[in-house]
Enzyme design. Sequence first.
Site, PDB file in Angstrom:
ATOM      1  N   CYS A   1       5.929  -5.549   0.372  1.00 61.36           N
ATOM      2  CA  CYS A   1       6.102  -4.196  -0.157  1.00 61.36           C
ATOM      3  C   CYS A   1       5.984  -3.134   0.961  1.00 61.36           C
ATOM      4  CB  CYS A   1       5.151  -3.960  -1.319  1.00 61.36           C
ATOM      5  SG  CYS A   1       5.790  -2.675  -2.408  1.00 61.36           S
TER       6      CYS A   1
ATOM      7  N   ILE B   1       6.135  -2.888  -7.368  1.00 65.55           N
ATOM      8  CA  ILE B   1       5.440  -1.625  -7.641  1.00 65.55           C
ATOM      9  C   ILE B   1       5.990  -0.571  -6.681  1.00 65.55           C
ATOM     10  CG2 ILE B   1       3.198  -0.471  -7.798  1.00 65.55           C
ATOM     11  CD1 ILE B   1       1.919  -3.312  -7.962  1.00 65.55           C
ATOM     12  N   ARG B   2       6.779   0.324  -7.204  1.00 64.42           N
ATOM     13  CA  ARG B   2       7.452   1.330  -6.353  1.00 64.42           C
ATOM     14  C   ARG B   2       7.985   0.654  -5.084  1.00 64.42           C
ATOM     15  NH1 ARG B   2       4.702   6.804  -5.395  1.00 64.42           N
ATOM     16  NH2 ARG B   2       6.877   7.404  -5.401  1.00 64.42           N
TER      17      ARG B   2
ATOM     18  N   GLY C   1       0.862  -1.177   0.000  1.00 61.64           N
ATOM     19  CA  GLY C   1       0.000   0.000   0.000  1.00 61.64           C
ATOM     20  C   GLY C   1       0.894   1.221   0.000  1.00 61.64           C
ATOM     21  N   GLU C   2       0.678   2.068   0.972  1.00 69.52           N
ATOM     22  CA  GLU C   2       1.495   3.286   1.061  1.00 69.52           C
ATOM     23  C   GLU C   2       1.911   3.424   2.518  1.00 69.52           C
ATOM     24  OE1 GLU C   2       3.437   6.686   0.840  1.00 69.52           O
ATOM     25  OE2 GLU C   2       1.606   6.711   2.039  1.00 69.52           O
ATOM     26  N   SER C   3       3.206   3.369   2.767  1.00 71.91           N
ATOM     27  CA  SER C   3       3.659   3.197   4.147  1.00 71.91           C
ATOM     28  C   SER C   3       3.397   4.417   5.029  1.00 71.91           C
ATOM     29  CB  SER C   3       5.134   2.789   4.190  1.00 71.91           C
ATOM     30  OG  SER C   3       5.923   3.687   3.457  1.00 71.91           O
TER      31      SER C   3
ATOM     32  N   ARG D   1      12.695   3.044   0.824  1.00 70.02           N
ATOM     33  CA  ARG D   1      11.424   3.174   0.089  1.00 70.02           C
ATOM     34  C   ARG D   1      11.664   3.530  -1.371  1.00 70.02           C
ATOM     35  NH1 ARG D   1       7.317   7.229   2.732  1.00 70.02           N
ATOM     36  NH2 ARG D   1       6.117   6.454   0.974  1.00 70.02           N
TER      37      ARG D   1
ATOM     38  N   GLU E   1       1.045 -11.726  -3.734  1.00 73.83           N
ATOM     39  CA  GLU E   1      -0.389 -12.027  -3.743  1.00 73.83           C
ATOM     40  C   GLU E   1      -1.027 -11.745  -5.100  1.00 73.83           C
ATOM     41  OE1 GLU E   1       1.058  -9.458  -2.563  1.00 73.83           O
ATOM     42  OE2 GLU E   1      -0.140  -7.660  -2.844  1.00 73.83           O
TER      43      GLU E   1
ATOM     44  N   HIS F   1       4.950  -8.113  -4.728  1.00 72.24           N
ATOM     45  CA  HIS F   1       3.554  -8.462  -4.445  1.00 72.24           C
ATOM     46  C   HIS F   1       3.338  -9.922  -4.816  1.00 72.24           C
ATOM     47  CE1 HIS F   1       1.915  -4.495  -3.426  1.00 72.24           C
ATOM     48  NE2 HIS F   1       2.927  -4.072  -4.152  1.00 72.24           N
TER      49      HIS F   1
HETATM   50  N1  GLN Z   1       6.045   2.935  -2.361  1.00 68.36           N
HETATM   51  C1  GLN Z   1       5.185   2.458  -1.319  1.00 68.36           C
HETATM   52  C2  GLN Z   1       5.642   3.026   0.029  1.00 68.36           C
HETATM   53  O1  GLN Z   1       6.658   3.603   0.127  1.00 68.36           O
HETATM   54  C3  GLN Z   1       5.145   0.952  -1.263  1.00 68.36           C
HETATM   55  C4  GLN Z   1       4.551   0.447  -2.547  1.00 68.36           C
HETATM   56  C5  GLN Z   1       3.791  -0.830  -2.437  1.00 68.36           C
HETATM   57  O2  GLN Z   1       3.413  -1.295  -1.372  1.00 68.36           O
HETATM   58  N2  GLN Z   1       3.482  -1.360  -3.587  1.00 68.36           N
HETATM   59  O3  GLN Z   1       4.950   2.894   0.984  1.00 68.36           O
END
Ligand code: GLN
Length: 198
Positions: free
Chosen positions: A84, A133-134, A48-50, A104, A171, A169
């Site tokens: 992630c 993904i990022r 997700g987004e940390s 990150r 999943e 990921h």
């Molecule tokens: N870039 C996201 C972060 O820094 C992590 C990306 C992801 O979970 N796919 O939180």
Amino acid sequence: MKPVVGVLALQGGFEAHERMLQGLDACTRQVRVPADLDGLDGLVVPGGESTTMTLGIAREGLAEPLRELAAGGGAGGIPVLGSCAGLIMLDRDHLGVMDMRAERNAFGRQIRSFEADVDVEGVPGPPIRGILIRAPWIAEHGPDVAILAQVDGCSVAARQGKVLAVSFHAELSGDDRLHRLFLGLVGEARADGRLSAA
Ligand code: GLN
């Protein structure tokens, strides 16, 4: 009885983890508040987004209960899988469950998201197709952390005791072997618990 695996559901890709775990005959429970942690056999911290996830964890008073439950991968803790942003949440600068530091967005911005074959130690058969993904990588780690996989020389999977963390990921690929590895740890921890209770 089936194991009950909590999936942190404040934000991010928790549903795909639930589907994968249910496909492997585990029960899942969405975790949003500390009471949701009661009696869990394992826990998944999704991607997700940390920053958003950190704020949600603070808002719900989940940081300390999560830390206690995972207990740094030690004997008392339950198995945890972070993927992630979940890997980032487990590092020293966040929940401090693993003795490592995540970098990150280490592979570049969204446009640089990519797939790679990841050969994860402990996962039998051909490499897993990892979707990054990022994604973060593991920039530093202490002696209790074993690196399980690298992509282009960068560490993307690690284990400390019963805690597993991956940059990709798992999943989303339709390949359930990483979740099987995790549920294997959950099964072992439950068997140990039963033995010590007997
Ligand atoms: N870039 C996201 C972060 O820094 C992590 C990306 C992801 O979970 N796919 O939180």
